[in-house]
Design a protein around this motif. Structure first.
Motif, PDB file in Angstrom:
ATOM      1  N   VAL A 177       0.827  -1.205   0.000  1.00 24.12           N
ATOM      2  CA  VAL A 177       0.000   0.000   0.000  1.00 24.12           C
ATOM      3  C   VAL A 177       0.867   1.263   0.000  1.00 24.12           C
ATOM      4  CG1 VAL A 177      -1.622   1.344   1.384  1.00 24.12           C
ATOM      5  CG2 VAL A 177      -2.005  -1.087   1.039  1.00 24.12           C
ATOM      6  N   LEU A 178       1.909   1.270   0.824  1.00 26.57           N
ATOM      7  CA  LEU A 178       2.796   2.432   0.869  1.00 26.57           C
ATOM      8  C   LEU A 178       3.501   2.633  -0.471  1.00 26.57           C
ATOM      9  CD1 LEU A 178       4.392   2.156   4.422  1.00 26.57           C
ATOM     10  CD2 LEU A 178       2.832   3.906   3.603  1.00 26.57           C
ATOM     11  N   TRP A 180       2.433   1.660  -3.380  1.00 24.88           N
ATOM     12  CA  TRP A 180       1.449   2.107  -4.360  1.00 24.88           C
ATOM     13  C   TRP A 180       1.051   3.562  -4.120  1.00 24.88           C
ATOM     14  CZ3 TRP A 180      -3.760   3.339  -3.224  1.00 24.88           C
ATOM     15  CH2 TRP A 180      -4.542   3.614  -4.356  1.00 24.88           C
ATOM     16  N   SER A 181       0.820   3.920  -2.853  1.00 27.98           N
ATOM     17  CA  SER A 181       0.360   5.283  -2.559  1.00 27.98           C
ATOM     18  C   SER A 181       1.454   6.319  -2.738  1.00 27.98           C
ATOM     19  CB  SER A 181      -0.199   5.349  -1.133  1.00 27.98           C
ATOM     20  OG  SER A 181       0.798   4.983  -0.202  1.00 27.98           O
ATOM     21  N   LEU A 182       2.722   5.924  -2.563  1.00 31.76           N
ATOM     22  CA  LEU A 182       3.828   6.877  -2.729  1.00 31.76           C
ATOM     23  C   LEU A 182       4.387   6.885  -4.148  1.00 31.76           C
ATOM     24  CD1 LEU A 182       5.786   6.326   0.618  1.00 31.76           C
ATOM     25  CD2 LEU A 182       4.189   8.154   0.049  1.00 31.76           C
ATOM     26  N   GLU A 210      -4.611  14.677  -5.276  1.00 31.95           N
ATOM     27  CA  GLU A 210      -3.953  15.162  -4.062  1.00 31.95           C
ATOM     28  C   GLU A 210      -2.642  15.882  -4.365  1.00 31.95           C
ATOM     29  OE1 GLU A 210      -6.684  11.884  -3.137  1.00 31.95           O
ATOM     30  OE2 GLU A 210      -5.043  12.144  -4.573  1.00 31.95           O
TER      31      GLU A 210
END
Length: 445
Positions: A177-178, A180-182, A210
C-alpha cells in the motif's frame, strides 16, 4: 507500531483466555463441591456419612489423578483425625486442614504443594438434623494446575502462530500500500530530476488529485524562474543594444576631431541619454514578475502614498483623486512592482486630468484557482486617447530605448510588469469621467 499493536493484542487475548480458563476451572470445582454436598448424608446421632463415589472417576483413583477432595469435621464416619479424603488424596500432603466458617466458597491458587501446584475451592457448611444435632464441616475440592497450564500453552502457541502470520501478511500489505500510494511522489521526484537535467521542460504527467496543487505550484515556480532569467537576458541584450548608438556618436565625434565645446555638449548629451537608458532598463530588470508563493498586498496604503506625492507635484491643478477599493482586493506579487504599476498609471492620470482621477479595485473570484485575481481601473477626466492611437501606444518597440510621448510615458514599464505577471492591460475611454481609462486585470491562479 504494527509490532507493538500485535504484542498488545497477544497480551490481551492471552490474559482473557487465561481468565476464562480459570473461571471455567472454578465453575467445574464448584460443580464437584455441589455433587459432594448432595452425596453426603447425616445420621440421627449427628455424624456425617461421606459420599461413596466421587462426581468424577478421577476422584476415586488411588494414583495421582489431578483431582482431590476432602472434608474436615468433628464427626465424620470412617475419617481419621477428623479429616476425610477421597481415594485420590489418600497418603498425600494436601492443604485440607483449615476449618472455615459457614459462608460463600473461597477459591485460591495456584498453591504450591508437595504434589504440585493446585487450584483449591473450599467452603464452610453447617448441617442441622435437630435441636441438639448440629455439625460444622469444611469441604475442599482441588485440581492440579497442569491441565490449565497445558491448555494455556497450546492456546499461546496457536495464538502466536496466527498473530505472527497475520503480522507478516499485514507487513506485506502495508509495504504494498505504501509503495502504491507513494508512487506518484516518486514520479514527481523523477520528473523534477529530469527538469534539473534539462531533459524535460515541466512536470507534465497526469498526477493524482492530491498532488495536483503541488505539481501546479512547482510548474508555476519553474515557469516564473525561467521567465525571470529570460527577462534578465533580454534586458541585458536590450541595454547593450541601446548603448551602442550613444557610444557610436561619441566615437564618431572623437574620430572627426570636433571642437572642444561641441564635443563637450555632444558627450554630455549622449551621457544623459545613456543614463536614461540605464535607468529605464534597470526598472525593467527590477520587475519581479509572477510569484507562486507571493504574499498578498493591500492596495489602499500604497495608492495613498503615491497619491500624496503626486498631489504635491501637481498641486497647481488641485486634482481630486477618489478611491473605490474593495477590502478583499489583493495584489499577489512584489511590493516594488505594485508601486511601479500604480505610480506610472496614476502619474499619467494626474498629468492629463483636469480635475478628477478615479482608482477602482475589485477582486476576481478564485474559482478553481488557489488565489483570487484583481481588477484595477484608473480613469481621468482629461482629453483621453483616440482609438486609432491605442494600438500604437501599447506596442513594445524593438529597440529598448524608444519612448512613447504623451500618455505613453512609463507605459513600456507597465507593459513589462503586465507581461511578467501574465496580466492584461486595456486602454479606452472612461464612460463616467470622459478621459482615458486604463484597465489592468490579473486573472485568478
Amino acid at each position: 507500531m504494527l509490532a507493538a499493536f500485535l504484542g498488545l493484542a497477544f497480551f490481551a487475548l492471552d490474559r482473557a483466555f487465561y481468565d476464562a480458563a480459570e473461571s471455567s476451572l472454578r465453575e467445574r470445582l464448584q460443580g464437584y463441591m455441589y455433587a459432594y454436598l448432595a452425596g453426603s448424608d447425616m445420621t440421627r446421632s449427628g455424624n456425617l456419612i461421606p459420599p461413596e463415589v466421587g462426581p468424577d472417576p478421577r476422584f476415586d483413583q488411588p494414583a495421582a489423578s489431578g483431582l482431590y477432595a476432602g472434608i474436615v469435621g468433628a464427626r465424620i464416619i470412617g475419617a481419621k483425625d477428623q479429616i476425610w479424603h477421597s481415594p485420590s488424596a489418600l497418603g498425600r500432603d494436601l492443604p485440607f486442614t483449615a476449618d472455615l466458617v459457614r459462608g460463600p466458597p473461597q477459591f485460591s491458587g495456584p498453591i504450591q504443594t508437595p504434589v504440585g501446584a493446585l487450584f483449591v475451592l473450599s467452603q464452610g457448611v453447617d448441617y442441622n438434623s435437630g435441636a441438639k444435632n448440629e455439625l460444622h464441616l469444611t469441604y475442599y475440592v482441588a485440581e492440579d494446575s497442569r491441565a490449565l497450564r497445558e491448555q494455556v500453552d497450546v492456546y499461546r502457541r496457536t495464538l502466536l502462530g496466527w498473530l505472527g502470520a497475520l503480522g507478516a501478511v499485514l507487513l506485506l500489505l502495508l509495504f504494498a500500500v505504501l509503495r502504491w500510494s507513494l508512487a506518484p511522489l516518486r514520479k514527481v521526484a523523477t520528473d523534477l530530476a529530469r527538469v534539473e537535467r534539462g531533459t524535460q521542460e515541466r512536470l507534465d504527467r497526469s498526477y493524482p488529485l492530491e498532488l495536483a496543487g503541488l505539481t501546479t505550484g512547482l510548474n508555476n515556480f519553474i515557469d516564473a524562474e525561467r521567465d525571470r532569467v529570460k527577462r534578465y537576458r533580454n534586458t541585458l541584450s536590450d541595454l547593450a543594444h541601446s548603448l551602442k548608438t550613444p557610444l557610436a556618436v561619441m566615437r564618431s565625434q572623437l574620430e572627426t576631431g570636433s571642437e572642444g565645446e561641441k564635443l563637450r555638449w555632444t558627450v554630455l548629451e549622449q551621457v544623459g541619454r545613456m543614463d536614461e537608458i540605464v535607468a529605464y532598463q534597470l526598472s525593467r530588470a527590477a520587475t519581479s514578475g509572477h510569484q507562486t508563493f507571493a504574499t498578498p498586498l493591500l492596495l489602499e496604503p500604497y495608492a495613498e502614498e503615491i497619491v500624496r506625492s503626486l498631489e504635491k507635484v501637481y498641486a497647481a491643478k488641485s486634482i481630486l483623486c477618489e478611491f473605490d477599493i474593495d477590502r478583499a482586493a489583493r495584489f499577489h506579487g512584489d511590493q516594488g512592482d505594485l508601486m511601479e504599476l500604480l505610480g506610472n498609471l496614476l502619474e499619467n492620470a494626474f498629468k492629463w486630468a483636469r480635475r478628477r482621477v478615479l482608482l477602482t479595485a475589485h477582486p476576481l473570484p478564485a474559482g478553481s484557482g488557489r488565489r483570487a485575481g484583481l481588477d484595477l481601473v484608473i480613469e481621468d477626466d482629461g482629453p483621453g486617447i483616440p482609438e486609432d492611437k491605442v494600438v500604437h501606444l501599447l506596442q513594445r518597440g524593438v529597440r529598448g530605448d524608444e519612448r512613447v510621448q504623451g500618455h505613453g510615458i512609463g507605459l513600456s514599464i507597465v507593459q513589462d510588469i503586465m507581461k511578467a505577471y501574465r496580466g492584461e492591460l486595456h486602454v479606452d475611454r472612461s464612460p463616467s469621467l470622459g478621459g482615458a481609462r486604463f484597465a489592468v486585470r490579473f486573472g485568478p491562479r
